[in-house]
Design a protein around this motif. Structure first.
Motif, PDB file in Angstrom:
ATOM      1  N   THR A   1      33.876  39.485  46.492  1.00 57.08           N
ATOM      2  CA  THR A   1      33.221  40.078  45.325  1.00 57.08           C
ATOM      3  C   THR A   1      33.579  41.550  45.170  1.00 57.08           C
ATOM      4  O   THR A   1      33.716  42.031  44.055  1.00 57.08           O
ATOM      5  CB  THR A   1      31.693  39.928  45.440  1.00 57.08           C
ATOM      6  N   SER A   2      33.761  42.231  46.260  1.00 54.45           N
ATOM      7  CA  SER A   2      34.011  43.667  46.151  1.00 54.45           C
ATOM      8  C   SER A   2      35.449  44.006  45.786  1.00 54.45           C
ATOM      9  O   SER A   2      35.707  45.092  45.292  1.00 54.45           O
ATOM     10  CB  SER A   2      33.626  44.368  47.449  1.00 54.45           C
TER      11      SER A   2
ATOM     12  N   SER B   1      37.706  41.673  44.009  1.00 49.20           N
ATOM     13  CA  SER B   1      38.302  40.823  42.970  1.00 49.20           C
ATOM     14  C   SER B   1      38.612  41.593  41.688  1.00 49.20           C
ATOM     15  O   SER B   1      39.726  41.545  41.187  1.00 49.20           O
ATOM     16  CB  SER B   1      37.384  39.652  42.644  1.00 49.20           C
ATOM     17  N   SER B   2      37.617  42.261  41.138  1.00 48.48           N
ATOM     18  CA  SER B   2      37.807  43.013  39.899  1.00 48.48           C
ATOM     19  C   SER B   2      36.690  44.036  39.763  1.00 48.48           C
ATOM     20  O   SER B   2      35.737  44.038  40.541  1.00 48.48           O
ATOM     21  CB  SER B   2      37.812  42.070  38.692  1.00 48.48           C
ATOM     22  N   GLU B   3      36.804  44.863  38.740  1.00 46.80           N
ATOM     23  CA  GLU B   3      35.756  45.852  38.512  1.00 46.80           C
ATOM     24  C   GLU B   3      34.449  45.177  38.100  1.00 46.80           C
ATOM     25  O   GLU B   3      33.371  45.635  38.479  1.00 46.80           O
ATOM     26  CB  GLU B   3      36.199  46.841  37.442  1.00 46.80           C
ATOM     27  N   ILE B   4      34.561  44.103  37.349  1.00 42.68           N
ATOM     28  CA  ILE B   4      33.363  43.383  36.901  1.00 42.68           C
ATOM     29  C   ILE B   4      32.655  42.737  38.091  1.00 42.68           C
ATOM     30  O   ILE B   4      31.427  42.824  38.218  1.00 42.68           O
ATOM     31  CB  ILE B   4      33.734  42.329  35.833  1.00 42.68           C
ATOM     32  N   SER B   5      33.414  42.101  38.969  1.00 43.00           N
ATOM     33  CA  SER B   5      32.785  41.466  40.131  1.00 43.00           C
ATOM     34  C   SER B   5      32.217  42.509  41.087  1.00 43.00           C
ATOM     35  O   SER B   5      31.199  42.281  41.736  1.00 43.00           O
ATOM     36  CB  SER B   5      33.768  40.543  40.858  1.00 43.00           C
ATOM     37  N   TYR B   6      32.864  43.687  41.167  1.00 44.28           N
ATOM     38  CA  TYR B   6      32.324  44.754  41.999  1.00 44.28           C
ATOM     39  C   TYR B   6      31.002  45.260  41.422  1.00 44.28           C
ATOM     40  O   TYR B   6      30.050  45.521  42.169  1.00 44.28           O
ATOM     41  CB  TYR B   6      33.327  45.903  42.125  1.00 44.28           C
ATOM     42  N   ALA B   7      30.921  45.369  40.110  1.00 44.49           N
ATOM     43  CA  ALA B   7      29.665  45.782  39.464  1.00 44.49           C
ATOM     44  C   ALA B   7      28.581  44.736  39.709  1.00 44.49           C
ATOM     45  O   ALA B   7      27.414  45.081  39.957  1.00 44.49           O
ATOM     46  CB  ALA B   7      29.883  45.994  37.974  1.00 44.49           C
TER      47      ALA B   7
ATOM     48  N   ARG C   1      27.398  45.217  43.275  1.00 47.07           N
ATOM     49  CA  ARG C   1      26.497  46.372  43.401  1.00 47.07           C
ATOM     50  C   ARG C   1      25.129  46.076  42.815  1.00 47.07           C
ATOM     51  O   ARG C   1      24.115  46.495  43.355  1.00 47.07           O
ATOM     52  CB  ARG C   1      27.108  47.591  42.729  1.00 47.07           C
TER      53      ARG C   1
END
Length: 141
Positions: free
Chosen positions: A55-56, A58-64, A67
């Motif tokens: 999740t951290s 994969s992409s900016e969306i998945s990182y958001a 978080r």
């Protein structure tokens, strides 16, 4: 003749409910048991570790999303507690593993007093590092 007259030692089965609570486990015993428990925890929590990693990165969306899962309400607190448990398991397992390797390499480190001292150091250092990293995890600094 006096040796023959001495009473032989009596062996009996223990009662787990009566005898075990009164037994005082030494520090090296606690380190050994916790070393095994921390290894099992890391193995059982491996899917959680993989989820965190996936999740951290994969992409900016998945990182958001990652978080927000850690920040949101009671669920976030539960995830943080699981992460804190994982932090303790890793730190304790690593420090106890270094202790065991040191005992294997250094023949002077296989004394009862060194075993007690190193076990206490292992317990204290792993708990202190867990508290420091837990404070960071919960945003205290």
């Amino acid at each position: 003749m006096t040796e023959l007259a001495r009473k032989r030692p009596e062996f009996r089965n223990i009662n787990a409910f009566k005898d075990l609570p009164t037994y005082s486990l030494p520090a090296p015993g606690w380190v050994s048991i916790l070393h095994r428990i921390s290894g099992v925890l890391m193995f059982v929590l491996l899917p959680f570790i993989l989820w965190i990693f996936d999740t951290s990165v994969s992409s900016e969306i998945s990182y958001a999303r990652f978080r927000s899962a850690f920040a949101g309400g009671a669920g976030g607190v539960v995830l943080k507690l699981v992460a804190l448990l994982l932090i303790w398991a890793y730190l304790h397992h690593f420090i106890a593993g270094v202790r065991h390797v040191w005992m294997d390499v250094s023949h002077k480190a296989v004394t009862k007093s060194w075993g007690n001292t190193s076990a206490r150091v292992t317990l204290v250092v792993s708990l202190l590092l867990t508290v420091v990293l837990g404070a960071k995890l919960f945003g205290l600094y």
